[in-house]
Design a protein around this motif. Structure first.
Motif, PDB file in Angstrom:
ATOM      1  N   PRO A 191       1.192  -1.313  -0.021  1.00 20.60           N
ATOM      2  CA  PRO A 191       0.101   0.109   0.315  1.00 20.60           C
ATOM      3  C   PRO A 191       0.626   0.761  -0.331  1.00 20.60           C
ATOM      4  N   GLY A 202      -9.505  -1.653  -5.406  1.00 17.10           N
ATOM      5  CA  GLY A 202      -9.627  -0.600  -4.685  1.00 17.10           C
ATOM      6  C   GLY A 202     -11.419   0.537  -4.678  1.00 17.10           C
ATOM      7  N   SER A 234     -11.909  -3.084   5.400  1.00 16.41           N
ATOM      8  CA  SER A 234     -10.983  -2.087   5.078  1.00 16.41           C
ATOM      9  C   SER A 234     -10.539  -1.320   6.541  1.00 16.41           C
ATOM     10  N   GLY A 265      -4.538  -3.983  -7.308  1.00  8.90           N
ATOM     11  CA  GLY A 265      -4.916  -4.184  -6.282  1.00  8.90           C
ATOM     12  C   GLY A 265      -5.343  -5.868  -6.179  1.00  8.90           C
ATOM     13  N   ARG A 275      -4.753 -10.229  -4.821  1.00  9.23           N
ATOM     14  CA  ARG A 275      -4.287  -9.957  -3.494  1.00  9.23           C
ATOM     15  C   ARG A 275      -3.399 -11.262  -2.346  1.00  9.23           C
ATOM     16  N   MET A 313       0.788   7.341   2.507  1.00 11.08           N
ATOM     17  CA  MET A 313      -0.422   6.622   2.740  1.00 11.08           C
ATOM     18  C   MET A 313      -0.823   8.296   4.067  1.00 11.08           C
ATOM     19  N   ASP A 324      -6.263   4.977   5.572  1.00  8.00           N
ATOM     20  CA  ASP A 324      -5.402   5.264   5.282  1.00  8.00           C
ATOM     21  C   ASP A 324      -4.441   6.236   6.724  1.00  8.00           C
ATOM     22  N   ARG A 339      -2.114  -3.089   7.438  1.00 10.06           N
ATOM     23  CA  ARG A 339      -2.145  -2.897   6.040  1.00 10.06           C
ATOM     24  C   ARG A 339      -0.188  -3.649   5.477  1.00 10.06           C
ATOM     25  N   TYR A 383      -0.026  -6.999   3.696  1.00  4.36           N
ATOM     26  CA  TYR A 383       0.646  -6.968   2.364  1.00  4.36           C
ATOM     27  C   TYR A 383       2.170  -8.701   2.763  1.00  4.36           C
TER      28      TYR A 383
END
Ligand code: ADP
Length: 193
Positions: free
Chosen positions: A12, A35, A55, A94, A97, A129, A141, A150, A154
Motif C-alpha cells: 500500500p 480498491g 478495510s 490491487g 491480492r 499513505m 489511511d 495493512r 501485504y
C-alpha cells in the motif's frame, strides 16, 4: 478467452494506482483498481458495509465477494464499451491480492508482466499513505495502527503472489525517485511486451 494482463504490484502506498491510472489513459490499455471498485460501493449496500468493516481494520475483504464484485465490474466495463478484451491490455491493480485469488483468476487472466513496485524505505510508504488520507478522504489511511496492519497484511498475504507468477514475469521497479522517472522506467518495459 483469457485477458492479456499487466499486474501492478506492491505494498500500500507504493504507487500502483498512480502508475496504473497513467498507463490506463494510453489507448490499448484499460486500468482497473480493485480498491476503487470497493470505494464506489455505497456504504449502506451489503458489500459496502463488509468493505468498510474489513478495510478500516487493514484487512482484506473475503475472496469470494471480492472476485465476484471484480468480475461484475469488468463485465460492466465491457458492456459499456470501455474495455475491449480482444484488443486492450488490462492493467490490474490491487487484485489478485493473495494466492487464493490468483488461483481463482488463473483461468481468466493471462499475466504477461508483474510490475513489482519496491521501496528501500518503508517509512516512505507510511508518509504517502498519511498524505493520501487527507487528500482522498481514505479512512484506512488515517490511523497509523491501521497502516501498519495493512503493511503486515501485504507482507504475509500479498507478497507470496510474486512467487505464484514466478521470476520470469516479475519486473522490479524502485519507487524512491520522482514519479515521472518511475513511470518512464515502467514504460521502457511495457514497450517490450
Ligand atoms: P492500497 O492503496 O493500500 O493498495 P487499495 O485501494 O488497493 O489500497 O485497497 C484498499 C482496501 O480495499 C484494502 O486494504 C482491502 O481491505 C480492500 N481490497 C482491495 N482489493 C482487495 C482484494 N483484491 N482482496 C481483498 N480486499 C481488497
Amino acid at each position: 478467452m483469457k485477458y492479456r494482463t499487466i499486474l501492478m504490484f506492491g505494498a500500500p502506498g507504493s504507487g500502483k494506482g498512480t502508475h496504473g491510472r497513467a498507463l490506463g489513459v494510453i489507448p490499448g490499455f484499460f486500468h482497473c483498481a480493485c480498491g476503487d471498485v470497493f470505494r464506489s460501493l455505497r456504504p449502506e449496500m451489503p458489500l459496502g458495509k463488509v468493505f468498510l468493516e474489513y478495510s478500516s481494520r487493514g484487512q482484506l475483504v473475503p475472496d469470494e465477494s471480492t472476485i465476484e464484485l471484480w468480475r461484475q465490474c469488468l463485465e460492466n466495463s465491457m458492456q459499456a464499451g470501455r474495455f475491449h478484451p480482444d484488443t486492450d491490455t488490462l492493467v490490474l491493480d490491487g487484485i489478485p491480492r493473495n494466492v487464493a485469488q490468483a488461483e481463482m483468476l488463473s483461468n481468466t487472466l493471462n499475466i504477461i508482466a508483474v510490475f513489482n513496485l519496491t521501496s528501500s524505505n518503508p517509512e516512505n510508504l507510511v508518509q504517502r499513505m498519511q498524505r493520501r488520507a487527507l487528500k482522498e478522504n481514505r479512512l484506512d489511511d488515517a490511523k497509523l495502527d491501521v497502516i501498519r496492519h495493512r503493511l503486515k497484511t501485504y507482507e504475509q498475504e500479498t507478497k507470496p503472489v510474486l512467487n505464484f507468477y514466478g521470476k520470469k514475469l516479475v519486473r522490479n521497479i524502485n519507487t524512491d525517485g520522482p514519479p515521472v522517472k518511475i513511470f518512464s522506467e515502467i514504460l521502457k518495459h511495457v514497450v517490450k511486451l
